[in-house]
Design an enzyme around this catalytic site. Structure first.
Site, short mmCIF file in Angstrom:
data_model
loop_
_atom_site.label_atom_id
_atom_site.label_comp_id
_atom_site.label_asym_id
_atom_site.label_seq_id
_atom_site.Cartn_x
_atom_site.Cartn_y
_atom_site.Cartn_z
N GLU A 1 -63.63 -46.83 -7.41
CA GLU A 1 -62.48 -47.47 -8.05
C GLU A 1 -61.21 -47.12 -7.29
OE1 GLU A 1 -60.27 -47.95 -12.31
OE2 GLU A 1 -61.87 -46.46 -12.13
N LYS B 1 -54.24 -61.09 17.82
CA LYS B 1 -53.93 -60.42 16.55
C LYS B 1 -54.16 -58.91 16.68
CE LYS B 1 -55.18 -59.91 11.73
NZ LYS B 1 -56.10 -60.18 10.63
N ASN C 1 -66.21 -55.05 4.66
CA ASN C 1 -65.61 -56.31 5.09
C ASN C 1 -65.95 -56.52 6.57
OD1 ASN C 1 -63.77 -58.12 6.27
ND2 ASN C 1 -62.21 -57.72 4.71
N ASP D 1 -53.81 -64.51 6.47
CA ASP D 1 -53.52 -64.87 7.87
C ASP D 1 -52.94 -66.28 8.04
OD1 ASP D 1 -54.14 -62.41 8.89
OD2 ASP D 1 -56.11 -62.97 9.65
N ASP E 1 -56.40 -48.93 3.71
CA ASP E 1 -55.99 -49.79 2.62
C ASP E 1 -54.83 -50.58 3.18
OD1 ASP E 1 -56.57 -50.62 -0.05
OD2 ASP E 1 -54.56 -49.96 -0.55
N HIS F 1 -50.97 -54.78 11.94
CA HIS F 1 -50.72 -53.54 11.17
C HIS F 1 -51.90 -52.58 11.34
CE1 HIS F 1 -52.78 -56.65 9.04
NE2 HIS F 1 -53.05 -55.93 7.98
N ARG F 2 -53.12 -53.13 11.31
CA ARG F 2 -54.31 -52.28 11.44
C ARG F 2 -54.34 -51.66 12.85
NH1 ARG F 2 -56.66 -54.31 7.80
NH2 ARG F 2 -56.90 -56.33 8.78
P1 IMP Z 1 -58.19 -53.92 1.25
O1 IMP Z 1 -59.53 -54.31 1.78
O2 IMP Z 1 -58.21 -53.23 -0.06
O3 IMP Z 1 -57.36 -53.22 2.29
O4 IMP Z 1 -57.51 -55.30 0.88
C1 IMP Z 1 -56.44 -55.75 1.52
C2 IMP Z 1 -56.18 -57.21 1.21
O5 IMP Z 1 -54.93 -57.48 1.84
C3 IMP Z 1 -57.19 -58.16 1.84
O6 IMP Z 1 -58.18 -58.55 0.94
C4 IMP Z 1 -56.30 -59.33 2.23
O7 IMP Z 1 -56.08 -60.17 1.13
C5 IMP Z 1 -54.99 -58.65 2.59
N1 IMP Z 1 -55.00 -58.29 4.03
C6 IMP Z 1 -55.08 -57.05 4.59
N2 IMP Z 1 -55.07 -57.12 5.93
C7 IMP Z 1 -54.99 -58.43 6.22
C8 IMP Z 1 -54.95 -59.14 7.46
O8 IMP Z 1 -55.04 -58.59 8.58
N3 IMP Z 1 -54.87 -60.47 7.34
C9 IMP Z 1 -54.79 -61.13 6.16
N4 IMP Z 1 -54.84 -60.52 4.99
C10 IMP Z 1 -54.92 -59.17 5.01
#
Ligand code: IMP
Length: 198
Positions: A41, A171, A10, A151, A70, A176-177
């Site tokens: 998976e 941000k 991403n 967001d 995650d 959280h990140r």
């Molecule tokens: P991951 O890539 O499996 O961690 O997917 C987490 C999903 O949670 C993302 O595809 C978003 O839909 C949502 N998400 C996680 N972090 C954020 C953020 O910082 N902003 C908005 N959506 C988030």
């Protein structure tokens, strides 16, 4: 130069990590640098399990220390939904947001939190995991065009703007990140300091 892999493809997340990782002595790679990395998976039942699955797989495939996260959105009135299913809640970001707003119709409590768990793995083994969160509320309509995912409807505590209306610097200070990352960075620094003591 030490090489660390962030186990994500991403591009938004890669940029967030690059902004967070100010250390010039670490070369940051991501799965975008490993196009052959097989799909893993994510069949865990918690953020921690899913982060660990990705970190272990990346540390083996890339033969380097790997960070994986995650993350997702937990909405209290929806019993924590979409949670670990945040990315799979609906096919596209606008559809995911529309579904969330629909499910929240008529609910008084719009409080929510973003959660991020970062796992660090090396040689196929988990070294440590770290959790960060940011609390807030879900707005009534999408606002703003920065960021990604949910967001445009997430208003962090103490703010009137959504995450998508904040600059990426704003941000990154509170997300959280960033909170999980700060804990992980502290741990890495302590480990390096302990190694250097010998
Ligand atoms: P991951 O890539 O499996 O961690 O997917 C987490 C999903 O949670 C993302 O595809 C978003 O839909 C949502 N998400 C996680 N972090 C954020 C953020 O910082 N902003 C908005 N959506 C988030």
């Amino acid at each position: 130069m030490a090489n660390v892999v962030i186990a994500t493809s991403n591009a938004h997340k890669v940029e967030e990590y690059k902004a967070l990782m100010a250390d010039d002595s670490i070369e940051l790679q991501s799965l975008l640098d490993y196009p052959g990395f097989p799909d893993v998976e994510e069949n865990g039942t918690t953020f921690t399990e899913n982060a660990s699955i990705k970190a272990i797989a990346a540390s083996k495939y890339c033969d380097a220390p790997a960070f994986a996260d995650d993350s997702g959105l937990e909405v209290f009135a929806l019993n924590g939904e979409p949670g670990i299913y945040s990315a799979r809640y609906a096919p596209t970001d606008p559809e995911r947001i529309a579904k969330l707003l629909k499910n929240l119709e008529g609910k008084e409590d719009r409080s929510a939190r973003f959660v991020c768990v970062i796992a660090i793995a090396f040689n196929g083994e988990i070294i440590e995991t770290f959790e960060g969160e940011i609390r807030g509320t879900i707005g009534f309509e999408p606002k703003g065009s920065n960021g990604f995912g949910y967001d445009p409807v997430f208003i962090p505590e103490g703010e009137t703007r959504t995450f998508a209306e904040l600059s990426s610097e704003e941000k990154n200070r509170i997300s959280h990140r960033a909170n999980a990352f700060r804990k992980a960075a502290e741990f890495v620094e302590e480990q390096l300091a302990a190694l250097n003591a010998f």
